[in-house]
Design an enzyme around this catalytic site. Structure first.
Site, short mmCIF file in Angstrom:
data_model
loop_
_atom_site.label_atom_id
_atom_site.label_comp_id
_atom_site.label_asym_id
_atom_site.label_seq_id
_atom_site.Cartn_x
_atom_site.Cartn_y
_atom_site.Cartn_z
CD GLU A 66 50.08 -4.34 -24.60
OE1 GLU A 66 49.50 -3.57 -23.82
OE2 GLU A 66 51.41 -4.40 -24.42
CG HIS A 123 55.29 -3.01 -23.80
ND1 HIS A 123 55.56 -2.52 -24.99
CD2 HIS A 123 53.85 -3.43 -23.43
CE1 HIS A 123 54.53 -1.52 -24.86
NE2 HIS A 123 53.47 -1.83 -23.79
N GLY A 136 48.37 3.17 -27.15
CA GLY A 136 49.01 4.33 -26.96
C GLY A 136 48.21 5.07 -28.30
CB SER A 179 43.87 2.91 -26.70
OG SER A 179 44.76 3.08 -27.34
CG ASN A 215 53.64 -0.88 -19.49
OD1 ASN A 215 54.65 -0.54 -18.68
ND2 ASN A 215 53.55 -1.21 -20.64
CD GLU A 275 55.92 1.12 -24.92
OE1 GLU A 275 55.87 1.03 -24.57
OE2 GLU A 275 54.56 1.31 -25.96
CE LYS A 296 52.90 1.80 -22.40
NZ LYS A 296 53.24 1.86 -23.65
P1 PGA Z 1 48.55 2.50 -23.85
O1 PGA Z 1 49.80 1.26 -23.67
O2 PGA Z 1 47.13 1.25 -22.79
O3 PGA Z 1 49.00 3.30 -23.32
O4 PGA Z 1 47.29 1.55 -25.34
C1 PGA Z 1 49.35 0.04 -23.19
C2 PGA Z 1 51.05 -0.80 -22.94
O5 PGA Z 1 51.35 -0.78 -24.24
O6 PGA Z 1 51.17 -1.77 -22.67
#
Ligand code: PGA
Length: 250
Positions: A167, A95, A173, A212, A9, A97, A11
């Site tokens: 997640e 997601h 993140g 992560s 992803n 976010e 982003k």
């Molecule tokens: P990350 O993000 O691997 O940077 O923690 C995962 C995601 O948001 O899909």
């Protein structure tokens, strides 16, 4: 047997030149490696670039979001038909976010899920609890509700070709990952919940872990019985890190 799935992803990252380099490196390495399915999800504006560059590759690509509507006055939105034009295979939905920054509700996510399935694209339904919810032992109640709201609106059959991504919000993140055991418990609970609707779908659906994931923790996560792959954010922007994660599956 569930085929392993690793989704990158991106982003809101990348540019033409960086994407070009990243795709060139990961597609070269993929063709010489294993039978796992690899998907990258660029920002939609780069869908054309990615579809052209991956036209000879087995790597697939997906979108990070889509509109639930077919067409019309929805400024800034992208429809499933537009994604279909580029042979986009997957769409991330719900997601964290999007849930937190764009206030997407379970009802909206279910509407999008339904539009994506109707367009013949595979939805990747993202679910997960916040740190406060985990600390107050609400993890499974939260996730069960995120899933049941969609199942009840679209029907369990719509999950036949879907993917679920667990997640934990506190792991996205942050550099903090759920331990393989913590993740496995949630993945098994999700599968058990789906089995109450349909045992075959529950056994066949791929449940991937995100939050992560990196080259060091990927192997121990992917070894768990109910973890079928990963949804990788930050580490998917670095070709070597992403390739190492993909290879950790073996
Ligand atoms: P990350 O993000 O691997 O940077 O923690 C995962 C995601 O948001 O899909």
């Amino acid at each position: 047997m569930r085929q392993a799935l690793i989704i990158g992803n991106w982003k809101m990252n990348g540019n033409l030149a960086e994407n070009d380099r990243l795709l060139a490196t990961i597609s070269t390495s993929y063709d010489s490696s294993n039978g796992i399915e690899i998907v990258v999800c660029p920002p939609s504006i780069y869908m054309d670039q990615v579809s052209r560059q991956l036209s000879q590759s087995k790597i697939k690509f997906g979108a990070q979001n889509v509109s639930a509507y077919k067409s019309g006055a929805f400024t800034g939105e992208v429809s499933t038909a537009m994604l279909h034009d580029f042979s986009c295979s997957y769409v991330l939905l719900g997601h964290s976010e999007r849930r937190s920054l764009h206030h997407e509700s379970d009802v909206e996510i279910a509407d999008k899920f339904s539009a994506v399935v109707q367009a013949g694209i595979t939805p990747v339904l993202c679910v997960g609890e916040t740190l406060v919810q985990r600390q107050s032992e609400e993890t499974f109640a939260v996730i069960a509700e995120q899933i049941s709201k969609v199942v009840e609106q679209v029907g369990i059959k719509a999950f036949e070709h879907a993917v679920i991504a667990y997640e934990p919000v506190w792991a996205i993140g942050t550099g903090e990952t759920a331990t393989p055991e913590q993740a496995q418990i949630v993945h098994a609970l999700i599968r058990r919940q789906l089995a109450e609707y349909d045992v075959t779908i529950a056994n066949n659906i791929r449940i991937i872990y995100g939050g992560s994931v990196n080259a060091n923790n990927a192997h121990s996560l992917f070894k768990q019985n109910d973890i079928d792959g990963g949804l990788v954010g930050g580490a998917s922007l670095n070709a070597d890190a992403f390739i190492n994660i993909c290879q950790a599956y073996n």
